[in-house]
Write a protein that holds these residues in place. Sequence first.
Motif, PDB file in Angstrom:
ATOM      1  N   ILE A 195       0.834  -1.207   0.000  1.00  0.00           N
ATOM      2  CA  ILE A 195       0.000   0.000   0.000  1.00  0.00           C
ATOM      3  C   ILE A 195       0.870   1.258   0.000  1.00  0.00           C
ATOM      4  N   TYR A 196       2.084   1.151   0.542  1.00  0.00           N
ATOM      5  CA  TYR A 196       3.000   2.300   0.543  1.00  0.00           C
ATOM      6  C   TYR A 196       3.649   2.487  -0.820  1.00  0.00           C
ATOM      7  N   THR A 197       4.072   1.381  -1.425  1.00  0.00           N
ATOM      8  CA  THR A 197       4.817   1.497  -2.682  1.00  0.00           C
ATOM      9  C   THR A 197       3.913   1.567  -3.908  1.00  0.00           C
ATOM     10  N   HIS A 198       2.669   1.092  -3.790  1.00  0.00           N
ATOM     11  CA  HIS A 198       1.765   1.099  -4.937  1.00  0.00           C
ATOM     12  C   HIS A 198       0.362   1.561  -4.549  1.00  0.00           C
ATOM     13  N   PRO A 199       0.229   2.821  -4.137  1.00  0.00           N
ATOM     14  CA  PRO A 199      -1.114   3.349  -3.865  1.00  0.00           C
ATOM     15  C   PRO A 199      -1.930   3.362  -5.153  1.00  0.00           C
ATOM     16  N   ARG A 200      -3.209   3.059  -5.036  1.00  0.00           N
ATOM     17  CA  ARG A 200      -4.026   2.950  -6.245  1.00  0.00           C
ATOM     18  C   ARG A 200      -4.787   4.225  -6.585  1.00  0.00           C
ATOM     19  N   THR A 201      -4.983   5.094  -5.612  1.00  0.00           N
ATOM     20  CA  THR A 201      -5.783   6.297  -5.843  1.00  0.00           C
ATOM     21  C   THR A 201      -5.050   7.537  -5.340  1.00  0.00           C
ATOM     22  N   LYS A 202      -5.548   8.710  -5.745  1.00  0.00           N
ATOM     23  CA  LYS A 202      -4.986   9.966  -5.269  1.00  0.00           C
ATOM     24  C   LYS A 202      -5.058  10.058  -3.753  1.00  0.00           C
ATOM     25  N   PHE A 203      -6.200   9.627  -3.190  1.00  0.00           N
ATOM     26  CA  PHE A 203      -6.351   9.707  -1.735  1.00  0.00           C
ATOM     27  C   PHE A 203      -5.328   8.821  -1.037  1.00  0.00           C
ATOM     28  N   ALA A 204      -5.178   7.574  -1.511  1.00  0.00           N
ATOM     29  CA  ALA A 204      -4.222   6.650  -0.893  1.00  0.00           C
ATOM     30  C   ALA A 204      -2.804   7.201  -0.981  1.00  0.00           C
ATOM     31  N   ALA A 205      -2.448   7.773  -2.119  1.00  0.00           N
ATOM     32  CA  ALA A 205      -1.108   8.331  -2.297  1.00  0.00           C
ATOM     33  C   ALA A 205      -0.873   9.514  -1.365  1.00  0.00           C
ATOM     34  N   GLY A 206      -1.895  10.345  -1.169  1.00  0.00           N
ATOM     35  CA  GLY A 206      -1.754  11.493  -0.294  1.00  0.00           C
ATOM     36  C   GLY A 206      -1.741  11.135   1.172  1.00  0.00           C
ATOM     37  N   PHE A 207      -2.458  10.064   1.544  1.00  0.00           N
ATOM     38  CA  PHE A 207      -2.584   9.702   2.961  1.00  0.00           C
ATOM     39  C   PHE A 207      -1.438   8.811   3.429  1.00  0.00           C
ATOM     40  N   ILE A 208      -0.987   7.912   2.559  1.00  0.00           N
ATOM     41  CA  ILE A 208       0.104   6.994   2.908  1.00  0.00           C
ATOM     42  C   ILE A 208       1.372   7.468   2.209  1.00  0.00           C
ATOM     43  N   GLY A 209       2.357   7.912   2.970  1.00  0.00           N
ATOM     44  CA  GLY A 209       3.632   8.251   2.375  1.00  0.00           C
ATOM     45  C   GLY A 209       3.770   9.674   1.895  1.00  0.00           C
ATOM     46  N   SER A 210       2.747  10.480   2.041  1.00  0.00           N
ATOM     47  CA  SER A 210       2.813  11.903   1.661  1.00  0.00           C
ATOM     48  C   SER A 210       3.332  12.107   0.246  1.00  0.00           C
ATOM     49  N   TYR A 211       2.812  11.340  -0.678  1.00  0.00           N
ATOM     50  CA  TYR A 211       3.219  11.464  -2.082  1.00  0.00           C
ATOM     51  C   TYR A 211       2.943  12.867  -2.625  1.00  0.00           C
ATOM     52  N   ASN A 212       3.763  13.285  -3.580  1.00  0.00           N
ATOM     53  CA  ASN A 212       3.412  14.409  -4.437  1.00  0.00           C
ATOM     54  C   ASN A 212       2.441  13.874  -5.487  1.00  0.00           C
ATOM     55  N   VAL A 213       1.238  14.370  -5.519  1.00  0.00           N
ATOM     56  CA  VAL A 213       0.249  13.912  -6.501  1.00  0.00           C
ATOM     57  C   VAL A 213       0.024  15.028  -7.509  1.00  0.00           C
ATOM     58  N   LEU A 214       0.376  14.761  -8.750  1.00  0.00           N
ATOM     59  CA  LEU A 214       0.327  15.775  -9.801  1.00  0.00           C
ATOM     60  C   LEU A 214      -0.703  15.406 -10.855  1.00  0.00           C
ATOM     61  N   GLU A 215      -1.535  16.385 -11.204  1.00  0.00           N
ATOM     62  CA  GLU A 215      -2.423  16.205 -12.346  1.00  0.00           C
ATOM     63  C   GLU A 215      -1.583  16.198 -13.627  1.00  0.00           C
ATOM     64  N   PRO A 216      -2.099  15.624 -14.717  1.00  0.00           N
ATOM     65  CA  PRO A 216      -1.309  15.535 -15.952  1.00  0.00           C
ATOM     66  C   PRO A 216      -0.671  16.852 -16.385  1.00  0.00           C
ATOM     67  N   LEU A 217      -1.424  17.958 -16.344  1.00  0.00           N
ATOM     68  CA  LEU A 217      -0.860  19.240 -16.758  1.00  0.00           C
ATOM     69  C   LEU A 217       0.255  19.700 -15.817  1.00  0.00           C
ATOM     70  N   GLU A 218       0.088  19.441 -14.506  1.00  0.00           N
ATOM     71  CA  GLU A 218       1.140  19.794 -13.546  1.00  0.00           C
ATOM     72  C   GLU A 218       2.391  18.964 -13.808  1.00  0.00           C
ATOM     73  N   PHE A 219       2.185  17.683 -14.097  1.00  0.00           N
ATOM     74  CA  PHE A 219       3.322  16.806 -14.386  1.00  0.00           C
ATOM     75  C   PHE A 219       4.091  17.317 -15.606  1.00  0.00           C
ATOM     76  N   GLY A 220       3.357  17.779 -16.607  1.00  0.00           N
ATOM     77  CA  GLY A 220       3.998  18.329 -17.795  1.00  0.00           C
ATOM     78  C   GLY A 220       4.798  19.576 -17.491  1.00  0.00           C
ATOM     79  N   ARG A 221       4.258  20.446 -16.604  1.00  0.00           N
ATOM     80  CA  ARG A 221       4.976  21.671 -16.236  1.00  0.00           C
ATOM     81  C   ARG A 221       6.252  21.363 -15.455  1.00  0.00           C
ATOM     82  N   VAL A 222       6.204  20.323 -14.652  1.00  0.00           N
ATOM     83  CA  VAL A 222       7.365  19.952 -13.832  1.00  0.00           C
ATOM     84  C   VAL A 222       8.463  19.313 -14.677  1.00  0.00           C
ATOM     85  N   THR A 223       8.075  18.389 -15.539  1.00  0.00           N
ATOM     86  CA  THR A 223       9.067  17.593 -16.269  1.00  0.00           C
ATOM     87  C   THR A 223       9.363  18.117 -17.670  1.00  0.00           C
TER      88      THR A 223
END
Length: 342
Positions: free
Chosen positions: A222-250
């Motif tokens: 659950i830590y290494t493979h969160p399935r949803t935005k909520f899981a990623a944000g709640f477990i491990g404090s992931y940076n969750v980026l929408e597609p357009l944000e990901f494009g701006r970053v990378t």
Amino acid sequence: MSYITFKNICKSYDNKTQVLKGIDLEVEEGELLTLLGPSGCGKSTLLRCLAGLEQVQQGHILLERRDITDLDARQRQIGMVFQQYSLFPNMTVEQNMAFGLKIQRLSKAEINDRITEALAMVGLQDKAEAYPAQLSGGQQQRVALARAIVTRPKVLLLDKPLSAIDAKLRKSLQVEIRRIQKQLNITTIFVTHDQDEAMVMSDRICLLNCGKIEQMDTPIAIYTHPRTKFAAGFIGSYNVLEPLEFGRVTGDIDLPAQPIAIRPEVLNIAREKQNLPGTCDIEGTVIDSTPRGNVLRYKVDVNGVQLSADTLFRSFSIYENGSKVWLSLEKRNCLHVEEEAV
């Protein structure tokens, strides 16, 4: 066949607020399952439904393939430890523990043997004659645990039992509870809103959100493979980026179809561009930093998108606010996540 089964459990208060929304869940015999989630997600309500302290409006609860949905709480053979210790203040430790055993009409000799055994398990052999007011918070919580296991229940329920205890003692009690649970091989459901506690304690974690199961898996999965935005944000404090944000970053123009989750610790921060194979180098500006034990978490602005990046707390590599830095990101650490649980 699972030891405990929740089938389409629905629970509402005042016929308005729906707390549980069709929960389907199976718990294996001897495992420690943690119900994790924010306040109000339904985790304690689900626990109380199993204990018989709350009635469900819809669905069935099975224990050892027996339907206990409408069974009286006293007939379920379930032990429960609450956040509040709930010890009788006018009774000694021994008397508190003997209370449930006397209801079972056990002999005095067996009651004494069980109390001695349970106190030894929690390391309180010398406190049998003490009153709750004479014990520390941690000792009272251990008595509450001993009182729950002394009746030899089929299931042990722990509802945020460590949340009122200081951090150092809480870590010690986490280890003790896990040791006792394994020693007794007792099926246990643990409720917490603390992600770190869930990771330490659990065989599996059931992450709840707004009355539904968001994800259920082992702590590592659950830590290494969160399935949803909520899981990623709640477990491990992931940076969750929408597609357009990901494009701006990378700077990637081939945008993903789903949100991307990136753990803070996989973003390598440095003063110079690193040009490593299989990585993307991202230039940004440090806007904040927060010590988190032996880790320093930086907040880095990249083209208007804020990213968290973790690094070991080392005095020779500290970046001041306003510093220009480079973040190195391996593409394999960019995880696709769903908007919400299906």
